[in-house]
Design a protein around this motif. Structure first.
Motif, PDB file in Angstrom:
ATOM      1  N   HIS A   3      15.942 -41.173  12.687  1.00 59.29           N
ATOM      2  CA  HIS A   3      15.992 -42.582  13.082  1.00 59.29           C
ATOM      3  C   HIS A   3      17.007 -43.365  12.242  1.00 59.29           C
ATOM      4  CE1 HIS A   3      12.792 -42.261  15.990  1.00 59.29           C
ATOM      5  NE2 HIS A   3      12.060 -41.626  15.100  1.00 59.29           N
ATOM      6  N   LEU A   4      17.076 -43.064  10.952  1.00 58.34           N
ATOM      7  CA  LEU A   4      18.089 -43.708  10.118  1.00 58.34           C
ATOM      8  C   LEU A   4      19.495 -43.321  10.572  1.00 58.34           C
ATOM      9  CD1 LEU A   4      16.563 -43.407   6.535  1.00 58.34           C
ATOM     10  CD2 LEU A   4      16.950 -45.501   7.838  1.00 58.34           C
ATOM     11  N   ASP A   5      19.699 -42.043  10.876  1.00 59.24           N
ATOM     12  CA  ASP A   5      21.005 -41.593  11.374  1.00 59.24           C
ATOM     13  C   ASP A   5      21.381 -42.341  12.648  1.00 59.24           C
ATOM     14  OD1 ASP A   5      21.217 -39.756   9.314  1.00 59.24           O
ATOM     15  OD2 ASP A   5      20.606 -38.049  10.548  1.00 59.24           O
ATOM     16  N   GLN A   6      20.424 -42.521  13.531  1.00 56.85           N
ATOM     17  CA  GLN A   6      20.698 -43.231  14.777  1.00 56.85           C
ATOM     18  C   GLN A   6      21.015 -44.701  14.509  1.00 56.85           C
ATOM     19  OE1 GLN A   6      21.036 -41.615  17.784  1.00 56.85           O
ATOM     20  NE2 GLN A   6      20.865 -39.923  16.346  1.00 56.85           N
TER      21      GLN A   6
END
Length: 103
Positions: A3-6
């Protein structure tokens, strides 16, 4: 981490770096900081550093003037307890650290 990467998107690259945890925290300029153990952590590196402002990031400025662009408009503002410590279980824990300039 997915989710952080997204959230960070293609403008950032996630890298593993070594950093030192602070065993004592000094003032907001780092005076009085005492470095402790070295750990590996994940950081997001901005791919276009020429587009960055030439000054330190200011959390209070972000919280009061810019956060509403990234979250619900009322999140974390006056009369809010969103910044109060919240309990987490072991699966939710993530080490957040700032790379040390001495590494």
């Amino acid at each position: 981490m997915y989710h952080l990467d997204q959230f960070e998107g293609s403008e950032y690259e996630r890298k593993t770096v070594k950093a030192r945890l602070l065993s004592k925290v000094g003032d907001d300029k780092g005076n009085g900081n005492v470095e402790g153990e070295e750990v590996e952590c994940e950081v997001y590196v901005f791919n276009n550093p020429t587009e960055l402002e030439d000054r330190e990031w200011d959390f209070e400025e972000f919280r009061t003037q810019k956060m509403k662009k990234w979250t619900r408009e009322d999140y974390g503002f006056d009369n809010s307890d969103h910044f109060a410590p919240q309990p987490v279980n072991d699966e939710e824990k993530v080490v957040v650290c700032q790379p040390s300039s001495t590494l």
